[in-house]
Design an enzyme around this catalytic site. Structure first.
Site, short mmCIF file in Angstrom:
data_model
loop_
_atom_site.label_atom_id
_atom_site.label_comp_id
_atom_site.label_asym_id
_atom_site.label_seq_id
_atom_site.Cartn_x
_atom_site.Cartn_y
_atom_site.Cartn_z
N ASP A 7 -5.51 2.22 -3.90
CA ASP A 7 -6.23 2.05 -5.18
C ASP A 7 -6.98 0.72 -5.33
O ASP A 7 -6.97 0.12 -6.43
CB ASP A 7 -5.25 2.20 -6.36
CG ASP A 7 -4.59 3.56 -6.41
OD1 ASP A 7 -4.91 4.42 -5.58
OD2 ASP A 7 -3.74 3.78 -7.31
N GLU B 292 -6.83 6.26 -7.51
CA GLU B 292 -6.22 6.96 -8.65
C GLU B 292 -7.32 7.47 -9.57
O GLU B 292 -8.22 6.72 -9.94
CB GLU B 292 -5.30 6.01 -9.44
CG GLU B 292 -4.67 6.72 -10.64
CD GLU B 292 -3.71 5.85 -11.44
OE1 GLU B 292 -3.42 4.72 -11.03
OE2 GLU B 292 -3.26 6.33 -12.51
N LYS C 31 -5.82 10.77 -5.86
CA LYS C 31 -4.49 11.09 -6.39
C LYS C 31 -4.49 11.04 -7.91
O LYS C 31 -5.01 10.10 -8.50
CB LYS C 31 -3.44 10.13 -5.80
CG LYS C 31 -3.64 8.66 -6.14
CD LYS C 31 -2.65 7.83 -5.34
CE LYS C 31 -2.57 6.39 -5.75
NZ LYS C 31 -2.25 6.09 -7.14
N VAL D 91 -2.97 -2.14 -4.80
CA VAL D 91 -2.58 -2.49 -6.17
C VAL D 91 -2.15 -1.25 -6.94
O VAL D 91 -2.60 -0.15 -6.65
CB VAL D 91 -3.76 -3.18 -6.90
CG1 VAL D 91 -4.18 -4.44 -6.19
CG2 VAL D 91 -4.97 -2.27 -7.09
N THR D 92 -1.28 -1.45 -7.95
CA THR D 92 -0.58 -2.68 -8.25
C THR D 92 0.81 -2.60 -7.63
O THR D 92 1.36 -1.52 -7.46
CB THR D 92 -0.45 -2.93 -9.78
OG1 THR D 92 0.31 -1.87 -10.35
CG2 THR D 92 -1.79 -3.02 -10.45
N CYS E 27 1.60 1.61 -8.47
CA CYS E 27 1.24 2.59 -7.44
C CYS E 27 1.74 2.23 -6.04
O CYS E 27 2.05 3.13 -5.25
CB CYS E 27 -0.27 2.82 -7.45
SG CYS E 27 -0.79 3.66 -8.97
N GLN F 232 18.99 -4.86 -0.73
CA GLN F 232 20.07 -3.99 -0.21
C GLN F 232 19.78 -3.50 1.20
O GLN F 232 19.88 -2.31 1.50
CB GLN F 232 20.29 -2.80 -1.15
CG GLN F 232 20.70 -3.23 -2.55
CD GLN F 232 20.91 -2.03 -3.46
OE1 GLN F 232 21.88 -1.30 -3.29
NE2 GLN F 232 20.01 -1.83 -4.39
#
Ligand code: C5J
Length: 226
Positions: A28, A76, A133, A161-162, A166, A206
């Site tokens: 994007d 987008e 998208k 971005v961002t 996204c 994690q």
């Protein structure tokens, strides 16, 4: 012949990059999000927070192309008749002007409008697929997964971005589909510095719950283009 595997310094631990199975996915980098006078700035956002990613992305893209590797881009946006725009997305934010309304660079987030297009610095080259998208994640309601699968891609270098919207959504979707994602922190941006920091931490936390975080010069070096 199988291309060589390169080790990229990354967090939480080094990433084993297999160039023949790795795509660069640029999310994007559209005029409405990045350019002064676009929709993002109209909403009061500081576009300089995103614009700092342009030059690192430009260098990474040039190196990726020079190495002959696979690149994809996303945008987008919605069909001009807005038939793929969920009513909930249309009204979210209660703004005076929302998706589909006239904006500073044409109708906001509508395909074919000036603001919807990718910035000149990172414009797709002939043959580089562009995914249009309707959602935040690049896998939702698109043929991205089948294009990657058909090319034998199992790793993604995700930029754009961002960071917290996204990019993060796409990395999470990719992770659930079995891709290993490497995110160069200098090539992703958020309007909000705290979301930039946390968006990256969430990816690598994690033991790399969604992927790895690195810097683009290390990716460029790993593909032999430093
Ligand atoms: C993207 C958004 N590309 N923030 N969109 O992140 O609405």
């Amino acid at each position: 012949m199988q291309a060589k595997i390169s080790t990229v310094p990354a967090e939480p631990y080094p990433f084993e990059l297999r160039p023949d199975a790795c795509a660069l996915l640029i999310i994007d980098m559209q005029r409405d999000f990045l350019e002064p006078g676009g929709f993002g700035e109209m909403l009061g956002n500081d576009v300089s927070q995103l614009r700092r990613t342009i030059e690192p992305n430009r260098r990474l893209l040039a190196a990726w192309r020079a190495a002959g590797l696979f690149v994809m881009h996303t945008r987008e946006g919605h069909r001009p008749d807005l038939s793929d725009l969920p009513p909930a997305k249309k009204i979210r934010g209660r703004g005076n002007r929302t998706i589909g309304d006239p904006g500073p660079m044409g109708r906001i987030l509508v395909r074919g409008e000036i603001g919807h297009d990718i910035i000149a610095e990172l414009y797709p080259a002939a043959g580089e697929p562009v995914i249009d998208k309707p959602g935040k994640g690049a896998f939702h309601a698109t043929d991205l997964h089948s294009i990657l699968h058909n090319r034998g891609i199992s790793q993604l270098v995700v930029t754009g971005v961002t960071t917290e919207v996204c990019v993060n959504t796409t990395v999470r979707e990719a992770n659930d589909r079995g891709y290993d994602c490497l995110v160069p922190e200098d090539c992703v941006g958020s309007y909000f510095p705290e979301f930039q920091e946390m968006g990256l931490k969430m990816i690598k936390a994690q033991g790399g719950i969604f992927g790895w975080v690195t810097r683009s010069p290390d990716v460029v070096a790993a593909i032999g283009q430093a």
